[in-house]
Design a protein around this motif. Sequence first.
Motif, PDB file in Angstrom:
ATOM      1  N   GLU A 194       0.851  -1.289   0.056  1.00 17.27           N
ATOM      2  CA  GLU A 194       0.081  -0.255  -0.086  1.00 17.27           C
ATOM      3  C   GLU A 194       0.951   1.309  -0.063  1.00 17.27           C
ATOM      4  OE1 GLU A 194      -4.126   1.259   2.268  1.00 17.27           O
ATOM      5  OE2 GLU A 194      -2.167   0.997   3.697  1.00 17.27           O
ATOM      6  N   ARG A 195       1.907   1.348   0.772  1.00 13.04           N
ATOM      7  CA  ARG A 195       2.758   2.400   0.952  1.00 13.04           C
ATOM      8  C   ARG A 195       3.702   2.657  -0.469  1.00 13.04           C
ATOM      9  NH1 ARG A 195       4.684   6.350   3.949  1.00 13.04           N
ATOM     10  NH2 ARG A 195       6.656   7.107   3.527  1.00 13.04           N
ATOM     11  N   VAL A 196       3.997   1.562  -1.091  1.00 18.42           N
ATOM     12  CA  VAL A 196       4.551   1.896  -2.424  1.00 18.42           C
ATOM     13  C   VAL A 196       3.560   2.493  -3.585  1.00 18.42           C
ATOM     14  CG1 VAL A 196       5.553   0.566  -4.555  1.00 18.42           C
ATOM     15  CG2 VAL A 196       6.353  -0.249  -2.063  1.00 18.42           C
ATOM     16  N   LEU A 197       2.556   2.012  -3.335  1.00 20.92           N
ATOM     17  CA  LEU A 197       1.479   2.612  -4.291  1.00 20.92           C
ATOM     18  C   LEU A 197       1.048   3.873  -4.174  1.00 20.92           C
ATOM     19  CD1 LEU A 197      -1.211  -0.586  -4.632  1.00 20.92           C
ATOM     20  CD2 LEU A 197       0.754   0.060  -6.202  1.00 20.92           C
ATOM     21  N   HIS A 198       1.022   4.163  -2.836  1.00 15.50           N
ATOM     22  CA  HIS A 198       0.708   5.654  -2.446  1.00 15.50           C
ATOM     23  C   HIS A 198       1.860   6.576  -3.017  1.00 15.50           C
ATOM     24  CE1 HIS A 198      -2.308   4.505   1.090  1.00 15.50           C
ATOM     25  NE2 HIS A 198      -2.886   4.378   0.061  1.00 15.50           N
ATOM     26  N   ILE A 199       3.055   5.989  -2.793  1.00 17.13           N
ATOM     27  CA  ILE A 199       4.320   7.010  -3.216  1.00 17.13           C
ATOM     28  C   ILE A 199       4.169   7.157  -4.636  1.00 17.13           C
ATOM     29  CG2 ILE A 199       6.775   6.838  -3.515  1.00 17.13           C
ATOM     30  CD1 ILE A 199       6.902   5.476  -1.145  1.00 17.13           C
ATOM     31  N   VAL A 200       3.742   5.946  -5.325  1.00 20.06           N
ATOM     32  CA  VAL A 200       3.598   6.326  -6.962  1.00 20.06           C
ATOM     33  C   VAL A 200       2.453   7.211  -7.173  1.00 20.06           C
ATOM     34  CG1 VAL A 200       2.933   4.947  -8.947  1.00 20.06           C
ATOM     35  CG2 VAL A 200       4.609   3.874  -7.148  1.00 20.06           C
ATOM     36  N   GLU A 201       1.290   6.930  -6.450  1.00 23.85           N
ATOM     37  CA  GLU A 201       0.191   7.802  -6.760  1.00 23.85           C
ATOM     38  C   GLU A 201       0.471   9.405  -6.498  1.00 23.85           C
ATOM     39  OE1 GLU A 201      -3.280   6.408  -4.683  1.00 23.85           O
ATOM     40  OE2 GLU A 201      -2.920   4.231  -5.458  1.00 23.85           O
ATOM     41  N   ILE A 203       3.380  10.841  -6.846  1.00 22.06           N
ATOM     42  CA  ILE A 203       4.301  11.328  -8.111  1.00 22.06           C
ATOM     43  C   ILE A 203       3.460  11.257  -9.382  1.00 22.06           C
ATOM     44  CG2 ILE A 203       6.286  10.829  -9.364  1.00 22.06           C
ATOM     45  CD1 ILE A 203       7.535   9.608  -6.816  1.00 22.06           C
ATOM     46  N   LEU A 204       2.685  10.344  -9.774  1.00 27.58           N
ATOM     47  CA  LEU A 204       1.965  10.304 -10.946  1.00 27.58           C
ATOM     48  C   LEU A 204       0.584  11.101 -10.943  1.00 27.58           C
ATOM     49  CD1 LEU A 204       2.551   6.671 -12.023  1.00 27.58           C
ATOM     50  CD2 LEU A 204       3.701   8.536 -12.553  1.00 27.58           C
ATOM     51  N   GLY A 205       0.198  10.995  -9.791  1.00 23.95           N
ATOM     52  CA  GLY A 205      -1.119  11.869  -9.703  1.00 23.95           C
ATOM     53  C   GLY A 205      -2.374  11.245  -9.964  1.00 23.95           C
ATOM     54  N   THR A 206      -2.219   9.760 -10.489  1.00 24.06           N
ATOM     55  CA  THR A 206      -3.425   9.001 -10.709  1.00 24.06           C
ATOM     56  C   THR A 206      -3.340   7.768  -9.939  1.00 24.06           C
ATOM     57  OG1 THR A 206      -2.054   8.047 -12.216  1.00 24.06           O
ATOM     58  CG2 THR A 206      -3.561   9.848 -12.945  1.00 24.06           C
ATOM     59  N   PRO A 207      -4.428   7.104  -9.493  1.00 27.36           N
ATOM     60  CA  PRO A 207      -4.538   5.990  -8.582  1.00 27.36           C
ATOM     61  C   PRO A 207      -3.648   4.956  -9.218  1.00 27.36           C
ATOM     62  CG  PRO A 207      -6.553   6.715  -8.719  1.00 27.36           C
ATOM     63  CD  PRO A 207      -5.865   7.598  -9.877  1.00 27.36           C
ATOM     64  N   ALA A 208      -2.781   4.071  -8.571  1.00 23.47           N
ATOM     65  CA  ALA A 208      -1.709   3.210  -9.121  1.00 23.47           C
ATOM     66  C   ALA A 208      -2.218   1.788  -8.673  1.00 23.47           C
ATOM     67  CB  ALA A 208      -0.614   3.363  -8.806  1.00 23.47           C
ATOM     68  N   ALA A 209      -2.081   0.759  -9.417  1.00 21.23           N
ATOM     69  CA  ALA A 209      -2.590  -0.670  -9.231  1.00 21.23           C
ATOM     70  C   ALA A 209      -1.709  -1.363  -9.895  1.00 21.23           C
ATOM     71  CB  ALA A 209      -4.211  -0.615  -9.446  1.00 21.23           C
ATOM     72  N   LEU A 210      -1.542  -2.633  -9.431  1.00 16.97           N
ATOM     73  CA  LEU A 210      -0.704  -3.602 -10.100  1.00 16.97           C
ATOM     74  C   LEU A 210      -1.535  -4.881  -9.895  1.00 16.97           C
ATOM     75  CD1 LEU A 210       2.850  -3.174  -8.826  1.00 16.97           C
ATOM     76  CD2 LEU A 210       1.837  -2.465 -10.965  1.00 16.97           C
TER      77      LEU A 210
END
Length: 210
Positions: A194-201, A203-210
Amino acid sequence: FVFANLTGTGCPDQSMGEKKILCNEEQTKHECWGLWEDATDPAAPHHVRLCVAGEEVKSRFEEREEALEFQLQQLQARFAWPREALQPVPVERSPIWDHPEELEPLKQYTFREVSRSPGKALDVAQLDAYREDGFLLNLPVLLGEALATAREDFNQLLLERTERAADEDAKFRAAHTLARPLHQDLVQRLARHERVLHIVEDILGTPAAL
């Protein structure tokens, strides 16, 4: 002078610093590379001789500035941006290490504006640092028991990779190469954390999901 031997497979590979060659001596001129002044050639004393992609490139000039400009033009033409391969041989794509070729047109190299507001994981100072430097360091993700579990799983993964190695060299290669890493449960868990995805979000400004 400045010694220059750039990927010269077909040129003599001799270092001026090692041989202490005097380029104004007739018997050693054939060994000189780079840019030097030849006092015995008053009409054009400034010599340039480069080895580029296995080919010799040389000329003589009356003024040193002309010689420097010629050298710069040669280097820029062959090595400046946009760069081209010296030997444009098609590279065979690896089914293990390279993504499928059909995905190539989908790759995006677009600059995304980073938010200036605090995010889910990053504060304004961290976002500003990313905007300025293009990277961030020391971002904690795992703590306590979660970190201990990840280390234990990593050690187990490493053991599975190295225990059947025939010798130390094979063990080293096995420990440092991992085909299709996202197929590993540990890598998937960390990538989806979750924290990795929050960091990506952030920076990218959009919801991130893998």
